[in-house]
Design an enzyme around this catalytic site. Structure first.
Site, short mmCIF file in Angstrom:
data_model
loop_
_atom_site.label_atom_id
_atom_site.label_comp_id
_atom_site.label_asym_id
_atom_site.label_seq_id
_atom_site.Cartn_x
_atom_site.Cartn_y
_atom_site.Cartn_z
N ALA A 154 -7.34 -45.38 -46.91
CA ALA A 154 -7.79 -46.38 -47.68
C ALA A 154 -7.72 -46.50 -49.09
O ALA A 154 -7.63 -47.11 -49.48
CB ALA A 154 -9.84 -46.19 -47.67
N ASP B 108 -15.12 -45.66 -45.54
CA ASP B 108 -14.11 -44.68 -46.42
C ASP B 108 -12.94 -45.68 -48.16
O ASP B 108 -14.47 -45.86 -48.96
CB ASP B 108 -12.39 -45.21 -45.41
CG ASP B 108 -12.24 -44.45 -44.84
OD1 ASP B 108 -13.17 -43.37 -44.32
OD2 ASP B 108 -11.57 -44.56 -43.28
C1 GLA Z 1 -11.73 -42.42 -40.71
C2 GLA Z 1 -12.55 -44.00 -40.38
C3 GLA Z 1 -13.82 -44.16 -40.97
C4 GLA Z 1 -14.76 -44.10 -39.86
C5 GLA Z 1 -14.82 -41.85 -39.77
C6 GLA Z 1 -15.26 -40.97 -39.39
O1 GLA Z 1 -12.10 -41.99 -41.67
O2 GLA Z 1 -11.09 -44.51 -40.69
O3 GLA Z 1 -13.85 -45.82 -40.97
O4 GLA Z 1 -15.13 -44.10 -38.92
O5 GLA Z 1 -12.94 -42.14 -39.40
O6 GLA Z 1 -17.09 -41.59 -39.08
#
Ligand code: GLA
Length: 406
Positions: free
Chosen positions: A142, A185
């Site tokens: 992200a 994220d």
């Molecule tokens: C990853 C995903 C998020 C979230 C986390 C767990 O980072 O990208 O969207 O679901 O796992 O909290």
């Protein structure tokens, strides 16, 4: 222990590298800083539209960029300090997803903006990107997506709000990459405020920051397991599907009309208490994680506001335990790291960072204790996972603001 160079030093190095590689004028070069994020409480509930918390770290994806030269106005070209090869494409014909290719996030970002702005996204860019922490659980995906968005928006003079960028980054991950994750994220990466806890409601997509402990009352220790795997090929999407199925069955049991894509946030706690015991065991565990995690997020925000880091940390430990026992998302190396951290003196709270299948764990640590904790954990980890431990690393971080151009 990792001691990464400062953001300013990394920015300067990247600017020089960009100028050398693409022969752009120094006056045209800008830098995007997009921090890694942690989610101390609110794990695996964002895709069920729950409430989550987050903090941004002072370690970040850093990217130098400049508008493409006039001769190649619509071309996007990027190099990475972490991956080989150059990504290159035209804004008029953005290539489809390519499994395992680091250029996916850049192509996905261009596509998300192109879908929204059409021909107003007419200017390409050249970029040089660098991530300094090992991948897994800190949302490097992200963060890099956000960096590409901010850079493409800047070279095209587009003014975009945080809420819009949250959606554009979601389009990259859900649409282009195919991961069924929520908005945790990118929201933390974009909206974080130094030293304050971000509290995000993934249903209303609204957030606020909570003032809490004074700066310096804890340190964030990030420990890397040496275990890596692309999130899209883990059990992540399967867990999301199980949560949705639990929601569907609970709503049906309560006589509610169920539309496609039910999520656990639509289910009341009363319905869960009444009908939860009738769920198949796996679905019951997923729902139990959701409802107990929501309570921990609420209690945690209150503890944070009272500056009670000890209570907050205790909830983080329970969140980690529920991730292992109810959400069943840890891999053996990550579970070992979690247990070692929780058992180390000076640790206030610890859990997997992010999804928990791979990558990093985080701990909130009493000031001055992080180095000793890292040494103790490294020793225990080497005994139990000698192969992965060869790649073990630890980094002490502080909290920071969200993504920005500097
Ligand atoms: C990853 C995903 C998020 C979230 C986390 C767990 O980072 O990208 O969207 O679901 O796992 O909290």
């Amino acid at each position: 222990m990792l001691h990464p160079p400062s953001l300013d030093e990394r920015a300067d190095a990247l600017k020089s590298a960009l100028i050398r590689a693409f022969h752009v004028s120094p006056a045209d070069v800008r830098v995007a800083v997009s921090p890694y994020r942690i989610c101390p409480l609110g794990a695996h509930v964002d895709h069920q539209l729950g409430i989550v918390t987050g903090l941004a770290l002072n370690q970040a994806i850093v990217m130098a960029f400049a508008p493409s030269p006039e001769t190649h106005r619509k071309e996007v070209a990027a190099l990475s300090k972490n991956y080989p090869g150059q990504v290159r494409f035209e804004l008029d014909s953005i290539p489809p997803f390519r499994p395992g290719d680091w250029g996916n996030y850049l192509r996905g970002a261009a596509l998300a903006l192109r879908d929204q702005f059409g021909k107003r996204l007419g200017r390409g860019m050249v970029a040089m990107v660098d991530g300094d922490l090992p991948i897994g659980g800190l949302s490097s995906s992200a963060a890099v997506g956000v960096a590409y968005l901010l850079a493409l928006e800047a070279v095209n003079g587009l003014s975009v709000s945080i809420a819009e960028n949250i959606h554009f980054d979601r389009a990259i991950e859900n649409g282009y990459i195919g991961l069924r994750n929520g908005i945790l994220d990118q929201s933390v990466i974009l909206a974080a405020n130094h030293d304050q806890l971000l509290s995000l409601d993934c249903q209303s997509e609204s957030w606020h920051t909570v003032r809490g402990p004074e700066a310096g009352s804890f340190q964030v220790l990030v420990v890397y397991s040496g275990f890596e795997q692309a999130l899209v090929s883990t059990g992540y999407n399967q867990r999301v599907a199980e949560c949705r199925e639990a929601a569907r069955q609970l709503l049906t049991a309560a006589g509610r009309r169920v539309t496609n894509g039910a999520v656990l946030r639509q289910v009341s706690e009363e319905t869960f208490v009444k009908h939860g015991p009738t769920l198949p065991v796996t679905l019951r565990k997923r729902a139990t994680h959701f409802f107990t995690e929501q309570a921990r997020v609420r209690d945690g925000a209150e503890a944070w506001a009272r500056a009670n880091v000890k209570q907050f940390g205790g909830l983080v430990v329970h969140s980690g335990k529920s991730s292992v026992e109810n959400y069943e998302c840890g891999s053996p190396p990550l579970i070992t790291l979690y247990e070692l951290l929780v058992g180390s003196p000076g640790v206030l709270g610890a859990r997997f960072s992010g999804a928990g299948f791979r990558g990093n764990c985080i701990a909130l640590v009493e000031p001055g204790q992080a180095e000793a904790v890292a040494v103790a954990v490294a020793e225990g980890y080497a005994r139990r996972h000698p192969a992965e431990a060869k790649h073990f690393s630890a980094c002490v971080c502080e909290t920071d603001n969200g993504a920005r151009l500097i």
